[in-house]
Scaffold this motif. Structure first.
Motif, PDB file in Angstrom:
ATOM      1  N   UNK A 156      31.453  38.349  36.380  1.00 20.28           N
ATOM      2  CA  UNK A 156      32.399  37.640  35.504  1.00 20.28           C
ATOM      3  C   UNK A 156      33.409  38.613  34.907  1.00 20.28           C
ATOM      4  N   UNK A 157      34.093  39.314  35.786  1.00 25.21           N
ATOM      5  CA  UNK A 157      34.949  40.428  35.371  1.00 25.21           C
ATOM      6  C   UNK A 157      36.417  40.169  35.663  1.00 25.21           C
ATOM      7  N   UNK A 207      30.245  32.643  38.315  1.00 26.00           N
ATOM      8  CA  UNK A 207      29.554  31.369  38.281  1.00 26.00           C
ATOM      9  C   UNK A 207      30.462  30.235  38.743  1.00 26.00           C
ATOM     10  N   UNK A 208      29.918  29.320  39.504  1.00 29.66           N
ATOM     11  CA  UNK A 208      30.702  28.204  40.038  1.00 29.66           C
ATOM     12  C   UNK A 208      31.300  27.341  38.926  1.00 29.66           C
ATOM     13  N   UNK A 214      36.015  32.610  38.390  1.00 29.98           N
ATOM     14  CA  UNK A 214      35.838  32.442  39.835  1.00 29.98           C
ATOM     15  C   UNK A 214      37.178  32.669  40.539  1.00 29.98           C
ATOM     16  N   UNK A 215      38.247  32.124  39.967  1.00 31.15           N
ATOM     17  CA  UNK A 215      39.583  32.300  40.543  1.00 31.15           C
ATOM     18  C   UNK A 215      40.036  33.755  40.467  1.00 31.15           C
ATOM     19  N   UNK A 216      39.787  34.391  39.326  1.00 30.59           N
ATOM     20  CA  UNK A 216      40.151  35.805  39.158  1.00 30.59           C
ATOM     21  C   UNK A 216      39.423  36.669  40.175  1.00 30.59           C
ATOM     22  N   UNK A 269      38.207  35.826  43.095  1.00 31.14           N
ATOM     23  CA  UNK A 269      38.734  35.626  44.445  1.00 31.14           C
ATOM     24  C   UNK A 269      39.971  36.486  44.681  1.00 31.14           C
ATOM     25  N   UNK A 270      40.834  36.562  43.678  1.00 29.89           N
ATOM     26  CA  UNK A 270      42.037  37.399  43.795  1.00 29.89           C
ATOM     27  C   UNK A 270      41.658  38.877  43.875  1.00 29.89           C
ATOM     28  N   UNK A 271      40.672  39.285  43.072  1.00 28.90           N
ATOM     29  CA  UNK A 271      40.212  40.678  43.109  1.00 28.90           C
ATOM     30  C   UNK A 271      39.644  41.014  44.482  1.00 28.90           C
ATOM     31  N   UNK A 272      38.917  40.073  45.056  1.00 29.33           N
ATOM     32  CA  UNK A 272      38.303  40.293  46.366  1.00 29.33           C
ATOM     33  C   UNK A 272      39.359  40.498  47.449  1.00 29.33           C
ATOM     34  N   UNK A 273      40.504  39.842  47.282  1.00 29.52           N
ATOM     35  CA  UNK A 273      41.599  39.998  48.243  1.00 29.52           C
ATOM     36  C   UNK A 273      42.239  41.381  48.153  1.00 29.52           C
ATOM     37  N   UNK A 274      42.177  41.996  46.980  1.00 30.08           N
ATOM     38  CA  UNK A 274      42.851  43.276  46.761  1.00 30.08           C
ATOM     39  C   UNK A 274      41.955  44.492  46.968  1.00 30.08           C
TER      40      UNK A 274
END
Length: 260
Positions: free
Chosen positions: A110-111, A209-210, A216-218, A220-225
């Protein structure tokens, strides 16, 4: 800055640094510490403003990560794994950006890496400033409001003993320290690390957490970068996954830390 810490030396060759969230201290991560102690040494800390680490003088988020680096050096730990939750996750991101040579891997629960838009960050600082004033003027009332935030609504499903324990931990914090922490390294004052994520080469596990739509949206963006990351969404959980879904959280982080 002197960071209060507890080092559990389990005679392992690897160490995990635990970084707790806002309005708590190292004790809030005890379940996580217990889950990993069979395989790793555990370094638990009280972040500035919480537990037995005071928030004093002028400092920034980067200074917090610098103090953690000094602590790790003093203990001769070399590279460490990091598990950071919420506020502690922001500290973890700062540490990874500023001291990549000390990071073996990281679990970010949750970061957020901060707020990139300057105007939005300024608005958030005004929110944090108002919260700091409320903390100092009426800490109990602030805790009541904090616990009613939508961010934590899923925690109402937890057993009453766990909820009461968490509330007691929050109320045990020093109001002046908690308020000062918001003004020194809260989301509204810390610099944004969004542009730095692409340079973080350590393996990173992102967990959200779902039910926590914002983070969750943040994530996903971090995972892309991030160049070397994976993202896990925990069904039914909210912001505090290590408490709301403790067993599932423990399995996921051990698989990552041992296998990754």
């Amino acid at each position: 800055m002197n960071i209060n810490y507890k080092f559990n030396d389990t005679d392992s060759s690897e160490t995990v640094l635990l970084l707790h969230g806002f309005l708590s201290d190292m004790n809030s991560m005890k379940t996580v510490a217990d889950q990993i102690s069979e395989h790793f040494n555990v370094l638990s800390v009280d972040l500035p403003g919480f537990g037995k680490t005071p928030s004093t003088g002028n400092y920034t988020m980067d200074d917090v990560s610098e103090s953690l680096a000094s602590l790790i050096e003093s203990l001769n730990l070399g590279k460490v794994h990091i598990i950071g939750y919420s506020m502690g996750g922001r500290v973890a991101v700062s540490f990874m950006v500023n001291h990549p040579e000390k990071v073996q891997s990281a679990v970010l629960e949750s970061t957020s890496p901060g707020i990139s838009d300057i105007s939005e960050r300024q608005r958030r600082f005004q929110v944090d400033y108002a919260r700091a004033e409320k903390i100092v003027s009426d800490f109990s009332a602030f805790i009541n409001e904090w616990e009613q935030m939508g961010l934590f609504s899923t925690q109402n499903a937890m057993d009453s003993e766990t909820q009461l324990s968490q509330r007691a931990s929050r109320l045990a914090q020093n109001p002046d320290g908690a308020a000062d922490s918001l003004l020194k390294y809260g989301t509204g004052i810390q610099r944004s690390y969004w542009n730095d994520l692409k340079s973080v080469n350590s393996p990173v596990l992102l967990i959200a957490g779902e039910q926590d739509k914002k983070f969750a949206a943040i994530n996903r963006k971090m995972n892309d970068l991030l160049p070397n990351s994976q993202f896990v969404l925990i069904q039914g959980a909210g912001h505090n996954i290590h408490m709301e879904a403790a067993d599932k959280f423990g399995i996921i982080i051990l698989e990552f830390l041992i296998g990754g």
